[in-house]
Design a protein around this motif. Structure first.
Motif, PDB file in Angstrom:
ATOM      1  N   VAL A  42       0.694  -1.081   0.027  1.00  0.00           N
ATOM      2  CA  VAL A  42       0.129  -0.020  -0.118  1.00  0.00           C
ATOM      3  C   VAL A  42       0.691   1.262   0.065  1.00  0.00           C
ATOM      4  O   VAL A  42       0.493   2.219  -0.913  1.00  0.00           O
ATOM      5  CB  VAL A  42      -1.038   0.042   1.265  1.00  0.00           C
ATOM      6  N   LEU A  43       1.893   1.175   0.762  1.00  0.00           N
ATOM      7  CA  LEU A  43       2.963   2.348   0.966  1.00  0.00           C
ATOM      8  C   LEU A  43       3.633   2.609  -0.437  1.00  0.00           C
ATOM      9  O   LEU A  43       3.840   3.665  -0.876  1.00  0.00           O
ATOM     10  CB  LEU A  43       3.850   2.206   1.779  1.00  0.00           C
ATOM     11  N   ILE A  45       2.749   1.612  -3.353  1.00  0.00           N
ATOM     12  CA  ILE A  45       1.518   2.263  -4.433  1.00  0.00           C
ATOM     13  C   ILE A  45       1.624   3.656  -4.560  1.00  0.00           C
ATOM     14  O   ILE A  45       2.120   4.444  -5.389  1.00  0.00           O
ATOM     15  CB  ILE A  45       0.198   1.910  -4.216  1.00  0.00           C
ATOM     16  N   LEU A  46       1.752   4.318  -3.151  1.00  0.00           N
ATOM     17  CA  LEU A  46       1.740   5.665  -3.241  1.00  0.00           C
ATOM     18  C   LEU A  46       2.869   6.242  -3.464  1.00  0.00           C
ATOM     19  O   LEU A  46       3.162   7.309  -4.354  1.00  0.00           O
ATOM     20  CB  LEU A  46       1.453   6.279  -1.966  1.00  0.00           C
ATOM     21  N   GLY A  48       4.940   4.817  -5.376  1.00  0.00           N
ATOM     22  CA  GLY A  48       5.190   4.475  -7.095  1.00  0.00           C
ATOM     23  C   GLY A  48       4.507   5.778  -7.797  1.00  0.00           C
ATOM     24  O   GLY A  48       4.975   6.171  -8.769  1.00  0.00           O
ATOM     25  N   VAL A  49       3.373   6.154  -7.407  1.00  0.00           N
ATOM     26  CA  VAL A  49       2.504   7.270  -8.109  1.00  0.00           C
ATOM     27  C   VAL A  49       3.375   8.562  -8.031  1.00  0.00           C
ATOM     28  O   VAL A  49       3.473   9.140  -8.956  1.00  0.00           O
ATOM     29  CB  VAL A  49       1.369   7.506  -7.269  1.00  0.00           C
TER      30      VAL A  49
ATOM     31  N   ILE B 107      -1.948   6.377   5.057  1.00  0.00           N
ATOM     32  CA  ILE B 107      -1.841   6.527   3.366  1.00  0.00           C
ATOM     33  C   ILE B 107      -2.946   5.753   2.890  1.00  0.00           C
ATOM     34  O   ILE B 107      -3.441   6.389   1.809  1.00  0.00           O
ATOM     35  CB  ILE B 107      -0.525   5.991   3.106  1.00  0.00           C
ATOM     36  N   PHE B 122      -0.482   7.145 -13.379  1.00  0.00           N
ATOM     37  CA  PHE B 122       0.470   6.156 -12.711  1.00  0.00           C
ATOM     38  C   PHE B 122       0.831   5.064 -13.756  1.00  0.00           C
ATOM     39  O   PHE B 122       1.813   4.504 -14.033  1.00  0.00           O
ATOM     40  CB  PHE B 122       0.072   6.144 -11.374  1.00  0.00           C
TER      41      PHE B 122
END
Lengths: 329, 279
Positions: A42-43, A45-46, A48-49, B107, B122
Motif C-alpha cells: 500500500v505504501l 503504491i503511493l 510509486g505514484v 496513507i 501512474f
C-alpha cells in the motif's frame, strides 16, 4: 518443550508433535510475512505514484521551470505550456462547490440527527449516500444534456439581467449563457461532494455526548441554539475534516467536470465562461497529445493535482483523527 | 437575551432551512435517477447486450463494451482483493499496535479518496509507456489499484470488530495464529469483508478516468488483454460527446445499465452489513 523431550525417550507421538509445531511455526511466519508485504505494498503504491509522476513530468518541469505555474499559455503547436488556467479553474470550481455544499450538507446532517423521525432516518441517510455511489460519468452526462440546457435557458439569463449594471457582480455574471462553464461545473461538483460532507458531519454529530445536549435543552435552549452553541462548537474539527475531504474530492473530480467545463484554456472573470480544470485537461487531451513535451506537461499537471490533493487529504485525515482520539474510538 | 418569540421563530426558520436542505438532497437524487430512466429506458432492448458498438449513424449495441468492463473488473478484483485482505489482516491482527499500521492506515485513507485520474497516469507511466501501446491488462491494473484501498479499509474495520475472546479461545486449544485468523477471525468478519469487495466493485465499475489512457477504447469485440479494450464508461464518454443521435442514445442506455448495477451492488452491500448489525 524440546529439552523435556530430549531427557526422555522420544515417542513417535512426540516426534510427530514436534514436526507439527515446526510446520505451524513456519506456515505462520509465511502468512505473517505475506500480510506484512501486502501492507507495505500500500505504501509502495503511493510511493510509486509519486515517483512515476515526477519522472513523467520531469521533461516539462525542467524546460519551463517555475514559469509553468504562472504562465497562462497552452500552445501545443509552439510547445509552450503553462498551468495557470487549469489551476485557476480547479480552485474556483472547487471553492464554489464547497461554498454551496457545506451549508446544505450540514443542514441535512442537522435534519438527520435532530429533526428526522427515527424510522425515516436510515432510508433518508441511505438515499443521500446513494448520491455518492452514482458514478461521476453519470453526473457528467446528466449535467451536459439536462442541467446545462436548463441553466442556459432559465437561470443564466435571469442572473445576467439581475446583476446587469451592478458593479463587480455584473462582471461575474456576464457574457453569453453557454450553459456549460465554471458555474455549471461548480454546481455539479457541489451535488457530488454533498454526500461526503453530510455523512461525515452526521457521524461527528453523533459523537456529541447526550449529556451536553440535554443540559442545554434543560436550561431552555431551542434546537437551533443547542446545535449552534453546543453541537457545532464541539464537533468543529470533525466538520472541518469532512469539508476538507469534500474539497479533496472536488479538486480531483474528473469526468463530470470534463463534460460541462467547456475545456477552454483561458481565465475569464465571468463564471459563465467556459474554462478548464487540471483533471479535465488531462482527460481531454492526454490520448491526443503528441510529442514529449506535450505529454510531459499533462503529467506535470497531474503531479500538481497529486500534491494539492495529498496535502488537503492529509490535513482532513489529521483533523478527523483528532475527533476519533477524543471519543476514544 | 433575545425575546422568547424571536428565539422560537429563529429556531423554526433554521429548522425549516435544514429540512429544505434534506429536500434538496433528495430532489437531486430523484432528478438524476428520473432523467436516467426517462432517457435510458427507451433505448433498452436485447440488441444492446448482443450487438457491437456501431459506427456513426447506425444501430448497434454495447456488447463489446459490457464484456470489456466485466473482464477488466473481474481481473482487478481478483488481483486487488487478496492484497487488500492481506494488508487489512496485517493491520488488524499481526501489526495491530505497530507503527507501520498507523502509517499504512493514514496513507490508505489518502489513496481511498485520491483522484482516480492520477492512478491512470501512474499506470500509463508504469505499464503503457514501457509496453508501447494501450492494453486491457493496463486498464485492469489501474482498477486493481483502486480496489485495494477500499478492501484494506473494510477488512481492517471488520476484523477489529471481532471480539478478542474468540481469538483467545482459538489460541487456547493450540491453534497457531494464522489458523485462528483463517478459521475464526475471517469467518466472523466474512459478511463485512464481502461488503468491502462489493463496494470496491461498485466503485470501479463506474470509473472512467483511469481507463482513458490505459485501456483506451475499442470499437470491436476483443478478449485479448494485450490490446486496447472497450469499457462501458469510456464508451459512454465517447458516445455522449459525439454529435450522432444513435450514439447519444446508446450512451444514455449504457449510463442506465451502469447506474442500476452500481446502486444494486451498494444496496446489497448495505443489506449485508445491516443484517449483521441487527443480529
Amino acid at each position: 518443550m524440546s529439552s523435556v523431550s530430549a531427557a526422555m525417550p522420544r515417542s513417535a507421538a512426540a516426534t510427530a508433535r514436534d514436526a507439527t509445531v515446526r510446520r505451524f511455526a513456519l506456515s505462520d511466519a509465511v502468512f505473517r510475512a505475506a500480510t506484512r508485504i501486502a501492507a507495505l505494498l500500500v505504501l509502495l503504491i503511493l510511493g510509486g505514484v509519486a515517483i512515476s509522476l515526477v519522472a513523467g513530468a520531469w521533461p516539462a518541469l525542467s524546460k519551463f521551470g517555475a514559469a509553468f505555474l504562472v504562465s497562462q499559455s497552452w500552445n501545443p503547436v509552439t510547445e509552450n505550456f503553462g498551468a495557470l488556467a487549469p489551476i485557476y479553474g480547479t480552485i474556483v470550481t472547487a471553492a464554489i462547490s464547497i461554498l454551496i455544499a457545506v451549508p446544505i450538507g450540514i443542514g441535512i446532517a442537522i435534519f438527520l440527527t435532530e429533526l428526522c423521525p427515527r424510522p425515516l432516518r436510515r432510508p433518508i441517510g441511505i438515499a443521500v449516500e446513494l448520491l455518492a455511489g452514482i458514478p461521476s460519468i453519470i453526473y457528467g452526462i446528466w449535467g451536459l444534456f439536462i442541467f446545462a440546457p436548463f441553466l442556459q435557458t432559465t437561470v443564466q439569463p435571469f442572473l445576467i439581467n439581475l446583476f446587469h449594471g451592478v458593479p463587480g457582480l455584473s462582471g461575474l455574471f456576464a457574457g453569453p449563457p453557454y450553459g456549460i462553464g465554471l458555474l455549471t461545473s461548480a454546481l455539479i461538483l457541489a451535488i457530488m461532494v454533498l454526500p461526503f460532507i453530510t455523512s461525515i458531519t452526521k457521524d461527528v454529530f453523533d459523537t456529541v455526548p447526550s449529556v451536553l445536549k440535554e443540559s442545554a435543552y434543560g436550561i431552555g435552549c431551542t434546537t437551533w441554539e443547542v446545535t449552534r452553541r453546543v453541537v457545532i462548537p464541539y464537533t468543529r474539527v470533525g466538520i472541518m475534516g469532512g469539508v476538507m475531504l469534500g474539497l479533496g474530492r472536488a479538486l480531483g473530480e474528473t469526468m463530470a467536470v470534463t463534460f460541462v467545463i467547456g475545456n477552454a484554456h483561458r481565465i475569464s472573470a465571468s463564471l459563465f465562461a467556459p474554462a478548464t480544470t487540471i483533471s479535465a485537461t488531462i482527460a481531454n487531451e492526454f490520448t491526443e497529445a503528441d510529442g514529449e513535451i506535450y505529454t510531459s506537461s499533462l503529467i506535470a499537471l497531474g503531479f500538481l493535482l497529486f500534491v494539492i490533493t495529498f496535502l488537503i487529504l492529509a490535513l482532513a485525515r489529521t483533523m478527523l483523527l483528532r475527533i476519533e482520539k477524543r471519543t476514544g474510538a | 437575551m433575545a425575546g422568547f418569540q424571536t428565539r422560537k421563530s429563529k429556531n423554526a426558520a433554521m429548522m425549516g432551512l435544514c429540512m429544505a436542505a434534506a429536500g434538496i438532497g433528495l430532489a437531486w437524487l430523484a432528478l438524476i435517477l428520473g432523467a436516467l430512466l426517462w432517457k435510458g429506458f427507451s433505448g433498452l432492448n436485447l440488441a444492446v447486450f448482443t450487438e457491437m458498438t456501431p459506427p456513426p449513424g447506425e444501430a448497434g449495441g454495447l456488447a463489446n463494451a459490457i464484456v470489456g468492463s466485466v473482464l477488466m473488473t473481474v481481473i482487478a478484483v481478483v488481483v486487488g482483493t487478496p492484497v487488500g485482505i492481506l494488508a487489512g489482516t496485517y493491520m488488524a491482527e499481526y501489526g495491530r499496535f505497530s507503527k507501520l499500521t498507523t502509517i499504512v492506515r493514514f496513507i490508505n485513507d489518502i489513496l481511498l479518496s485520491a483522484p482516480s485520474i492520477i492512478v491512470g497516469l501512474f499506470v500509463y507511466e508504469l505499464l503503457v509507456r514501457p509496453m508501447g501501446h494501450f492494453s486491457g491488462i493496463a486498464g485492469a491494473f489501474a482498477l486493481a489499484v483502486l480496489v485495494i484501498p477500499v478492501v484494506v479499509r473494510t477488512t481492517e474495520d471488520m476484523l477489529l470488530l471481532v471480539p478478542n475472546a474468540l481469538r483467545e479461545a482459538g489460541a487456547a486449544i493450540g491453534a497457531p495464529r494464522w489458523i485462528v485468523i483463517r478459521s475464526v477471525a475471517y469467518r466472523a468478519a466474512l459478511s463485512g469483508i464481502v461488503t468491502g469487495v462489493l463496494l470496491a466493485i461498485a466503485r470501479i465499475s463506474g470509473e472512467t478516468a483511469p481507463l482513458l489512457f490505459t485501456a483506451l477504447n475499442n470499437q470491436f469485440f476483443t478478449s485479448n488483454l494485450n490490446a486496447p479494450m472497450a469499457s462501458l464508461p469510456v464508451t459512454i464518454f465517447q458516445f455522449a460527446l459525439s454529435p450522432y443521435e444513435e450514439w447519444q442514445q446508446l450512451a444514455w442506455t449504457g449510463a442506465l445499465i451502469i447506474t442500476v448495477a452500481v446502486l444494486t451492488l451498494s444496496v446489497v452491500a448495505r443489506g449485508l452489513t445491516g443484517r449483521r448489525e441487527t443480529r
